[in-house]
Design a protein around this motif. Structure first.
Motif, mmCIF file in Angstrom:
data_model
loop_
_atom_site.group_PDB
_atom_site.id
_atom_site.type_symbol
_atom_site.label_atom_id
_atom_site.label_comp_id
_atom_site.label_asym_id
_atom_site.label_seq_id
_atom_site.Cartn_x
_atom_site.Cartn_y
_atom_site.Cartn_z
ATOM 1 N N ASP A 183 1.641 6.371 13.781
ATOM 2 C CA ASP A 183 0.836 5.618 12.983
ATOM 3 C C ASP A 183 1.757 3.955 12.959
ATOM 4 O O ASP A 183 1.273 3.326 12.445
ATOM 5 N N SER A 210 0.758 -1.115 0.000
ATOM 6 C CA SER A 210 0.066 -0.073 -0.015
ATOM 7 C C SER A 210 0.947 1.267 0.216
ATOM 8 O O SER A 210 2.309 1.148 0.572
ATOM 9 N N GLU A 225 0.337 -3.221 13.998
ATOM 10 C CA GLU A 225 -0.982 -4.227 14.344
ATOM 11 C C GLU A 225 -1.995 -4.744 13.389
ATOM 12 O O GLU A 225 -2.489 -5.638 13.363
ATOM 13 N N ARG A 226 -1.687 -3.911 12.199
ATOM 14 C CA ARG A 226 -2.741 -4.187 10.971
ATOM 15 C C ARG A 226 -1.702 -5.217 9.864
ATOM 16 O O ARG A 226 -2.226 -5.413 8.858
ATOM 17 N N GLY A 227 -0.652 -5.571 10.378
ATOM 18 C CA GLY A 227 0.218 -6.712 9.747
ATOM 19 C C GLY A 227 1.156 -6.211 8.790
ATOM 20 O O GLY A 227 1.739 -6.599 8.256
ATOM 21 N N ILE A 270 0.241 1.226 14.881
ATOM 22 C CA ILE A 270 -1.252 1.052 14.146
ATOM 23 C C ILE A 270 -0.727 -0.021 13.043
ATOM 24 O O ILE A 270 -1.441 -0.969 12.801
ATOM 25 N N LEU A 271 0.023 0.371 12.195
ATOM 26 C CA LEU A 271 0.367 -0.388 10.898
ATOM 27 C C LEU A 271 0.898 -1.703 11.275
ATOM 28 O O LEU A 271 0.762 -2.586 10.731
#
Length: 141
Positions: free
Chosen positions: A20, A11, A26-28, A23-24
């Motif tokens: 961030d 992405s 945690e989102r893989g 968070i990133l």
């Protein structure tokens, strides 16, 4: 945070914040690629700060700054290498995501069909029909 998928494993995003990174992760996300030169960002958002935050969250970090129109084959190859080295989702960022999208498209030249690259750019909100010729030229390398 405005993530724009170009593939299942990559992405791009406009400028990210150090906060961030957790968070990133945690989102893989497993790897972050910064395409924004330090001269363009305020203190606290420079590559060293972003790298520290990414690594603290357990992610790899690549600093591959590109100031347009200074795009080089070396920068494209460094982007491709960072994407290929990642064990999961990579996220590349710059000011608007455009430079990162261009680098991804050129890095994928010859690895993906040009039509798929162009469609991914369109779907992510980065329509660049003029990039087709450069992608096809890179694919021949």
């Amino acid at each position: 945070m405005d993530l724009r998928p170009l593939s299942e494993s990559h992405s791009v995003a406009p400028m990210l914040e150090p906060a961030d990174m957790a968070i990133l992760a945690e989102r893989g996300a497993t790897a972050i690629i910064c395409n924004r030169p330090d001269a363009e960002v305020p203190p606290g958002h420079r590559a060293a700060d972003m790298q520290a935050a990414a690594e603290a969250a357990g992610m790899a970090f690549t600093f591959n700054p590109v100031a347009m129109p200074g795009l080089t084959v070396d920068a494209i190859e460094e982007q491709a290498n960072a994407i290929e080295a990642a064990s999961g989702l990579t996220v590349a960022y710059c000011a608007s995501g455009t430079r990162s999208a261009i680098l991804w498209a050129l890095a994928m030249a010859g690895r993906m069909p040009t039509d798929e690259i162009m469609a991914a750019l369109d779907q992510a909100g980065y329509p660049m029909p003029g990039l087709r010729t450069q992608i096809e030229t890179m694919a021949q390398r």
